[in-house]
Each structure stands twice: as structure tokens, then as C-alpha cells.
Design an enzyme around this catalytic site. Structure first.
Site, mmCIF file in Angstrom:
data_model
loop_
_atom_site.group_PDB
_atom_site.id
_atom_site.type_symbol
_atom_site.label_atom_id
_atom_site.label_comp_id
_atom_site.label_asym_id
_atom_site.label_seq_id
_atom_site.Cartn_x
_atom_site.Cartn_y
_atom_site.Cartn_z
ATOM 1 C CE LYS A 136 47.213 41.596 46.555
ATOM 2 N NZ LYS A 136 45.962 41.933 46.724
ATOM 3 C CB SER A 146 45.465 39.357 49.520
ATOM 4 O OG SER A 146 44.777 40.366 48.237
ATOM 5 C CB SER A 188 42.870 42.882 49.804
ATOM 6 O OG SER A 188 42.512 41.676 49.613
#
Length: 479
Positions: free
Chosen positions: A80, A155, A179
Site C-alpha cells: 500500500k 482505504s 480500511s
């Protein structure tokens, strides 16, 4: 013949270890798939083919030399873009940091490299990982491959889009309020929010509130457990830590064995918002309850062990955390409206107000721990809605309405960030097919475990997966 990308991560690693497939061949196959599918699903902010092929070649050398190999050796695990990979972009999903390049690897990335995994790229994230959707100004919108008109969530939306579209078998994610679990539900995957202190954010990142953690996203419970084995561990000076497993034990082994009879509490009353829960989300929760009962576990109904005061306290702390975003003053105008709104709210919070909010969060965590002392797991829906249409939550004109819509979408996930307990979203239910979702939409259910109880939670999740396998479901994408 089964294509390489159709295999789970552990199966891919076994082929590499046996010399049946080279890590370079596997990586080239996945890079080609990424080039074709990434424009559709918005999985990456930056693909890193040169780095990936160097790492794959090193993995092949280790096999040839007979070196000890991890269970995920040679497997692709993208990172990420909130995390630092040396020499690669680290934009935090923000246009304001589009030129930022990381100087060194952080702890999680160093552990992934040491395990012989391959970084295909930096996955898509909204600005600083703040929203429950992945729609920003820097990169593309992350979409669930089950219906390209709908969001992959956030996210860790890019990570989930990459795994669900079979670009990568596993991905690294992070979770400060849902997330990992939100996109796992939207994309039909297993997403594990780890216990506070299980995976160190060191050396540079510190979350004194203890809300945000790193964790794995994958197609199967064993794959997710194997990635947790790789990522778990402390960094000197960590403010939070979870005791490691006893010597000789692993999360992967725990995922493969049936649990003892568990006492599972359940509730579906939304906590963070007054919202009507979609009937499909309730149906998934009821079906999971029935499956647990069929497997011999005790399922009991309880009231939510949280009072509504936790909402205001969480919002206050979240806004203050947004103020930590490393943006130069001259680039503040490039920030998203939601980020600016949160930062303005955080900047108006006094030190006393912040401390009071933290005390309330810790009090809520202690109260919940006492209320749940007699149960082994807690079952809720993961989300109150099906995967949202792209743009269905984002509201640049009214960031306050945007934030409220996010809370209504995900009124349970952040509770376990407050308590620090592990929680996992499982894709046990799909809706009926529709023209835009010809194979149906995934609907996750969430199980929270005891504090630092990932092993028992993965054991229970693995049993559910063996009883109702989901990994062979594949979205309809161009091949």
C-alpha cells in the site's frame, strides 16, 4: 489447465520452491496481467516491474542454492502506498506528495523482502488513507472487479482490487477504522485487521492512539495467515505490542486446524450511525450465524457493548491524526476537501479535548472487554450497504456529509480499532447476478476475536471457509 494467477498464494509458492515454475516466470505473468487489468480496476498508484523482476530473480537464486524458504517465497505481495519501499514512490495517495520517493524500507516492507516476496507495485489508496473509498486526485478510482461501476472501498482499495482481479494473490493493507475489512467485503476477499501491536509500524510511523494497524488481504484464510506470519513482529521502542506465538507455532498452522467449540456473540445494531442495514447484509449475517451453529458453536444475541459516546471521541482523534499528514505549507491547496476539513477540525481541538477523547476511547475499550469477557468471538455484518457506486460516498462540496455517509456505510468496523482486538471480514455471501454484476456482489461478515487472539480467530475463520469455500468464485473480467 489452471492459469498461474488462478492459484492461491501458497500453491504458487510451492511451485516456485519445487522448481516447477520460476519466480521470474510467475512475476512476468502477473505483470502482464496488471498491465491489462489495472486500467479497469485502479489497483496501483505505481507499478514497479524492474524491482519486481530483480526480486523474482533473487528468489530463483535462493531456490537454486537450496536456501531456507518462507511459505510465501517468490509470491507477489504489493505494498500500500502509505508505506516506504526504498527507491520507490511514497505519495500517501496525495497530489501534494506526488514526487515523494522513499529513502529506505520500513519494517513491514523489510519483512516482506526477507521472506522472498515480490513487490509488483504500490497499491492505490485515498489521500493519507482517511476515507472508506479509494477515489482521489492523484490516481485512478479503485473499483471492485465484481462490478466495475462500484467502488472497491477504502482505504486499502487498491490492494483489494489487485487481489480480487487476480493480479496478485495477496496484498499488504492497513486499517485505522476499517480500511482492510471494508475493501475485503466490497471485493469478496478475506481481510484481517490485526491486534494492536501485532505488526510494528516502525521505524518512522507512530500511532499513539493505537487505532491503525497493518494486516493482510487475500483470497483464502491460509494465505492471509501465512502473510501474517511474515509481517508480525515488533520494532524497538514500539508503544504497543502483542505477545508473539509460542515457539514452534504459526498463524498458518492455526488456520488449518478446527477450533474448540466457541461461544460467539452477535449483534447487528449499527453503532456509529443510525442507519437501516441493507437486507442482503443482514442475510449474510444470519447465514453466518446458522453456519456457526451447524458447526457446533454456541451463538448468542447481545446488545452492542459500546455506548454512543465512542462516536464523538473517535471522530475527534481521527481529525487530529489527519493533522499529522506530512504536507508542505505551500502545497496545502492540493489537498482533497475531506482532508482539509478533517485537518481544520483537528487544528481546532485543544490538547485537553484530545486527551479527553483518548480517555473515552480507552474507557470504551475496557468496558467492551468486560462485557465480552465470556465470549470467544463477536459476529456482525462488515458493512451496512452493498459495495457503493463510484462517487456514492465522496462529496467534495460537503466534506461533513461525506464523513457522515462513511459512518453510515461502515458503522461497526472502527469499534475494533478502538479496542485493539483482531477482526476479520469473510466473503461468505453473494447477491444474485445483475447485468452490471453478472456473478453477483460479495457481502462480507465480520468476526472479532479476543485481544491478541489472531490464532483462535484464524482457526474459526478457516473452519468456516472449509465448510463454505469461496476461493473458486472469480469475477468476470477480460482475459
Amino acid at each position: 489447465m489452471v492459469e498461474l494467477h488462478e492459484l492461491d498464494a501458497l500453491s504458487q509458492a510451492r511451485l516456485v520452491a519445487a522448481g516447477a515454475v520460476s519466480a521470474v516466470e510467475l512475476t512476468e505473468h502477473l505483470l502482464t496481467r496488471a498491465e491489462r487489468l489495472d486500467p479497469l480496476v485502479g489497483a496501483f498508484l505505481a507499478r514497479t516491474p524492474e524491482l519486481a523482476l530483480r526480486q523474482a530473480a533473487a528468489a530463483d537464486r535462493a531456490v537454486a542454492e537450496g536456501a531456507p524458504l518462507s511459505p510465501l517465497h517468490g509470491v507477489a505481495v504489493p505494498v500500500k502506498d502509505l508505506n516506504a519501499v526504498a527507491g520507490q514512490p511514497q505519495t500517501f495517495g496525495s497530489l501534494a506528495l506526488r514526487d515523494n520517493v522513499a529513502a529506505t524500507d520500513d519494517n513491514v516492507v523489510a519483512r516482506l523482502k526477507a521472506a522472498g516476496t515480490v513487490c509488483l507495485g504500490k497499491t492505490n489508496t485515498p489521500e493519507f488513507g482517511l476515507p472508506a473509498y479509494t477515489e482521489g486526485r492523484l490516481g485512478p478510482t479503485a473499483r471492485t472487479p465484481w462490478d466495475l461501476t462500484r467502488s472497491a472501498g477504502g482505504s486499502s482499495g487498491g490492494a483489494a482490487a489487485a487481489v480480487a482481479s487476480r493480479i496478485a494473490p495477496l496484498a499488504h493493507g492497513s486499517d485505522g477504522g476499517g480500511s482492510i475489512r471494508i475493501p475485503a467485503s466490497a471485493c469478496g476477499l478475506v481481510g484481517l485487521k490485526t491486534s494492536r501491536g501485532r505488526v510494528s509500524p516502525g521505524p518512522s510511523s507512530v500511532d499513539l492512539a493505537g487505532l491503525a494497524v497493518h494486516g493482510p488481504i487475500g483470497r483464502t484464510v491460509p494465505d492471509v495467515a501465512a502473510l501474517l506470519d511474515v509481517m508480525a513482529g515488533p520494532w524497538p521502542g514500539d508503544p504497543h505490542w502483542a505477545a508473539p506465538l509460542p515457539e514452534g507455532q504459526s498463524f498458518l498452522a492455526a488456520a488449518g486446524r478446527d477450533p474448540d467449540r466457541a461461544r460467539v456473540a452477535r449483534f447487528a445494531t449499527p453503532v456509529l450511525a443510525d442507519v437501516d442495514v441493507d437486507p442482503q447484509c443482514l442475510r449474510a449475517w444470519e447465514q453466518a450465524s446458522s453456519l456457526l451453529d451447524e458447526l457446533g458453536h454456541e451463538v448468542i444475541d447481545i446488545d452492542p457493548p459500546f455506548d454512543r459516546g465512542v462516536i464523538t471521541a473517535f471522530e475527534t482523534v481521527w481529525a487530529c491524526l489527519a493533522c499529522l499528514a506530512p504536507v508542505p505549507a505551500e502545497r496545502q491547496d492540493l489537498l482533497m476537501p475531506l482532508t482539509r476539513w478533517l485537518q481544520e477540525r483537528g487544528a481546532l481541538t485543544s490538547a485537553q479535548e484530545y486527551l479527553v477523547a483518548m480517555v473515552r476511547l480507552h474507557a470504551a475499550a475496557r468496558s467492551a472487554a468486560l462485557a465480552l469477557a465470556g465470549v470467544d468471538a463477536v459476529l456482525t455484518p462488515t458493512l451496512a450497504r452493498l459495495p457503493m457506486p463510484v462517487g456514492g460516498l465522496r462529496d467534495d462540496a460537503d466534506p461533513a456529509a461525506d464523513f457522515a455517509a462513511q459512518e453510515a456505510f461502515t458503522p461497526w468496523t472502527s469499534l475494533w480499532n478502538v479496542t485493539g482486538q483482531p477482526a476479520i471480514s469473510l466473503p461468505l455471501h453473494w447477491t444474485e447476478p445483475t447485468p452490471s454484476a453478472p456473478r453477483g456482489l460479495p457481502v462480507g461478515v465480520m468476526l472479532a476475536g479476543r485481544p491478541a487472539g489472531e490464532a483462535a480467530l484464524l482457526s474459526l475463520a478457516g473452519q468456516l471457509e472449509r465448510a463454505r469455500p469461496w476461493a473458486q468464485r472469480t469475477p468476470e473480467l477480460p482475459e
